[in-house]
Scaffold this active site. Structure first.
Site, PDB file in Angstrom:
ATOM      1  N   MET A  30      77.517  26.212 107.046  1.00 43.19           N
ATOM      2  CA  MET A  30      77.936  27.146 108.097  1.00 43.19           C
ATOM      3  C   MET A  30      76.734  27.970 108.569  1.00 43.19           C
ATOM      4  SD  MET A  30      81.805  28.219 107.254  1.00 43.19           S
ATOM      5  CE  MET A  30      81.435  29.459 106.026  1.00 43.19           C
ATOM      6  N   GLY A  31      75.533  27.493 108.241  1.00 45.28           N
ATOM      7  CA  GLY A  31      74.339  28.175 108.743  1.00 45.28           C
ATOM      8  C   GLY A  31      73.997  29.424 107.957  1.00 45.28           C
ATOM      9  N   HIS A  37      70.981  26.173 100.439  1.00 47.64           N
ATOM     10  CA  HIS A  37      71.203  25.104 101.418  1.00 47.64           C
ATOM     11  C   HIS A  37      70.007  24.138 101.432  1.00 47.64           C
ATOM     12  CE1 HIS A  37      73.574  28.482 103.435  1.00 47.64           C
ATOM     13  NE2 HIS A  37      74.485  27.544 103.277  1.00 47.64           N
ATOM     14  N   GLY A 147      77.142  22.130  97.187  1.00 48.13           N
ATOM     15  CA  GLY A 147      76.663  22.986  96.107  1.00 48.13           C
ATOM     16  C   GLY A 147      77.739  23.209  95.057  1.00 48.13           C
ATOM     17  N   LYS A 149      78.009  25.842  93.716  1.00 48.24           N
ATOM     18  CA  LYS A 149      78.415  27.223  94.030  1.00 48.24           C
ATOM     19  C   LYS A 149      79.871  27.269  94.488  1.00 48.24           C
ATOM     20  CE  LYS A 149      77.839  31.460  95.930  1.00 48.24           C
ATOM     21  NZ  LYS A 149      78.291  31.375  97.293  1.00 48.24           N
ATOM     22  N   SER A 186      75.061  33.181 102.049  1.00 51.24           N
ATOM     23  CA  SER A 186      74.815  33.706 103.399  1.00 51.24           C
ATOM     24  C   SER A 186      75.377  35.110 103.533  1.00 51.24           C
ATOM     25  CB  SER A 186      75.485  32.805 104.439  1.00 51.24           C
ATOM     26  OG  SER A 186      75.049  31.487 104.280  1.00 51.24           O
TER      27      SER A 186
HETATM   28  P1  AMP Z   1      78.116  27.322 103.337  1.00 48.58           P
HETATM   29  O1  AMP Z   1      77.110  27.385 104.433  1.00 48.58           O
HETATM   30  O2  AMP Z   1      78.268  28.605 102.593  1.00 48.58           O
HETATM   31  O3  AMP Z   1      79.412  26.704 103.773  1.00 48.58           O
HETATM   32  O4  AMP Z   1      77.517  26.313 102.261  1.00 48.58           O
HETATM   33  C1  AMP Z   1      77.131  25.025 102.607  1.00 48.58           C
HETATM   34  C2  AMP Z   1      76.821  24.264 101.347  1.00 48.58           C
HETATM   35  O5  AMP Z   1      75.756  24.915 100.652  1.00 48.58           O
HETATM   36  C3  AMP Z   1      78.010  24.193 100.386  1.00 48.58           C
HETATM   37  O6  AMP Z   1      78.067  22.888  99.819  1.00 48.58           O
HETATM   38  C4  AMP Z   1      77.657  25.240  99.367  1.00 48.58           C
HETATM   39  O7  AMP Z   1      78.239  24.997  98.092  1.00 48.58           O
HETATM   40  C5  AMP Z   1      76.151  25.104  99.304  1.00 48.58           C
HETATM   41  N1  AMP Z   1      75.549  26.330  98.763  1.00 48.58           N
HETATM   42  C6  AMP Z   1      75.805  27.606  99.166  1.00 48.58           C
HETATM   43  N2  AMP Z   1      75.135  28.471  98.386  1.00 48.58           N
HETATM   44  C7  AMP Z   1      74.454  27.737  97.475  1.00 48.58           C
HETATM   45  C8  AMP Z   1      73.581  28.050  96.385  1.00 48.58           C
HETATM   46  N3  AMP Z   1      73.282  29.307  96.069  1.00 48.58           N
HETATM   47  N4  AMP Z   1      73.066  27.027  95.669  1.00 48.58           N
HETATM   48  C9  AMP Z   1      73.369  25.736  95.976  1.00 48.58           C
HETATM   49  N5  AMP Z   1      74.169  25.377  96.978  1.00 48.58           N
HETATM   50  C10 AMP Z   1      74.718  26.354  97.719  1.00 48.58           C
END
Ligand code: AMP
Length: 279
Positions: A30-31, A37, A147, A149, A186
């Site tokens: 989601m940027g 990321h 992730g 996470k 983020s």
């Molecule tokens: P998001 O932009 O928050 O939707 O995350 C996009 C991807 O990045 C998802 O697969 C998350 O699990 C991964 N992600 C977010 N934060 C982390 C982190 N601290 N370490 C590893 N992967 C992450």
């Protein structure tokens, strides 16, 4: 790096790539990108010939409209980070490119929609599966990188992939943390200096559980970890649980199954999640 904003353009481009039987990796995001990321981008680059990152703040997975409104969108900075990371393609569509006004999504998420994140964010996984399915269907990657996470999200997407025979290799990558242990997110930039300090309670509680997991009974682990969240009006623990790693059912005694501790907590107005594998 090529940047596509429409389904038509990326589909056209990928049709020529696909005929060369080149392995395609997808990193959905989601940027507001950070090193977490970028670690997924690095994993994709190590495993695939072409790495595609999607940036789309998906409205259907937000159960809180304020959270959606406040979600950071630093697209120019993200483009720079992706260029530097060697990403090949960025797909960053607008909302009306991905959704029509009348559409519905019928996939039944199942029990995961009622526990942990599913319980505290009603409809969240319905929205997550909806957008991830659309991205998978459009891009048809060989592998997709997520992730740890968002561990529950990974389980939900794995189940959808199995249920719908999507035939995509799903890879979970480790959580990337700040030097003091806070999981990168983020949303972290929304924390004030004092909130940033308080946010460390998430990591500390998980770390306490992990280091004492073999010494203390589950109840005592949770009671003592919970103490880290008391007596602060600014900090509100939503859940801290020790669960079976495959089903995410809570466990109350240690058996042979693999266990994971998961946490969600409001720090002021910002909701943070984290987890740690225990055995
Ligand atoms: P998001 O932009 O928050 O939707 O995350 C996009 C991807 O990045 C998802 O697969 C998350 O699990 C991964 N992600 C977010 N934060 C982390 C982190 N601290 N370490 C590893 N992967 C992450």
């Amino acid at each position: 790096m090529k940047i596509f904003k429409t389904k038509f353009a990326i589909r056209e481009f990928l049709s020529t790539v696909r005929s060369q039987k080149i392995k395609i990796g997808l990193v959905p995001t989601m940027g507001a990108l950070h090193d977490g990321h970028l670690s997924l981008v690095a994993q994709s680059k190590a495993n695939c010939v072409i790495t595609i990152v999607s940036i789309f703040v998906n409205p259907t997975q937000f159960n809180n409209s304020d959270d959606l409104k406040k979600y950071p969108k630093p697209l120019e900075k993200d483009i720079q980070l992706l260029e530097n990371a060697g990403c090949d393609i960025l797909f960053s569509p607008e909302v009306d490119e991905m959704y029509s006004e009348t559409e519905d999504w019928g996939y039944e998420v199942g029990p995961m929609s009622n526990i942990l994140e599913g319980k505290f964010r009603p409809g969240h996984y319905k929205g997550v599966t909806q957008i991830v399915f659309k991205l998978f269907d459009l891009i048809k990657p060989d592998s997709a990188f997520f992730g740890q996470k968002d561990y529950q999200q990974f389980l939900v997407i794995s189940k959808m992939s199995q249920d719908l025979n999507l035939n995509i290799d799903l890879i979970a990558c480790p959580i990337i943390r700040e030097a003091d242990g806070l999981a990168m997110s983020s949303r972290n930039i929304r924390l004030s200096a004092s909130e940033r300090n308080k946010s460390l309670a998430l990591f500390k509680s998980l770390e306490f559980i992990r280091t004492n997991f073999h010494q203390l009974p589950i109840d005592e682990l949770l009671d003592r970890a919970n103490l880290l969240f008391e007596k602060d009006d600014h900090v509100s623990l939503e859940y801290l649980k020790i669960c079976d790693m495959l089903t995410l059912e809570e466990i109350h005694s240690k058996k042979k199954q693999k266990a994971i501790a998961l946490i969600a907590c409001m720090i002021g107005e910002t909701r943070l999640i984290d987890n740690m594998i225990l055995s």
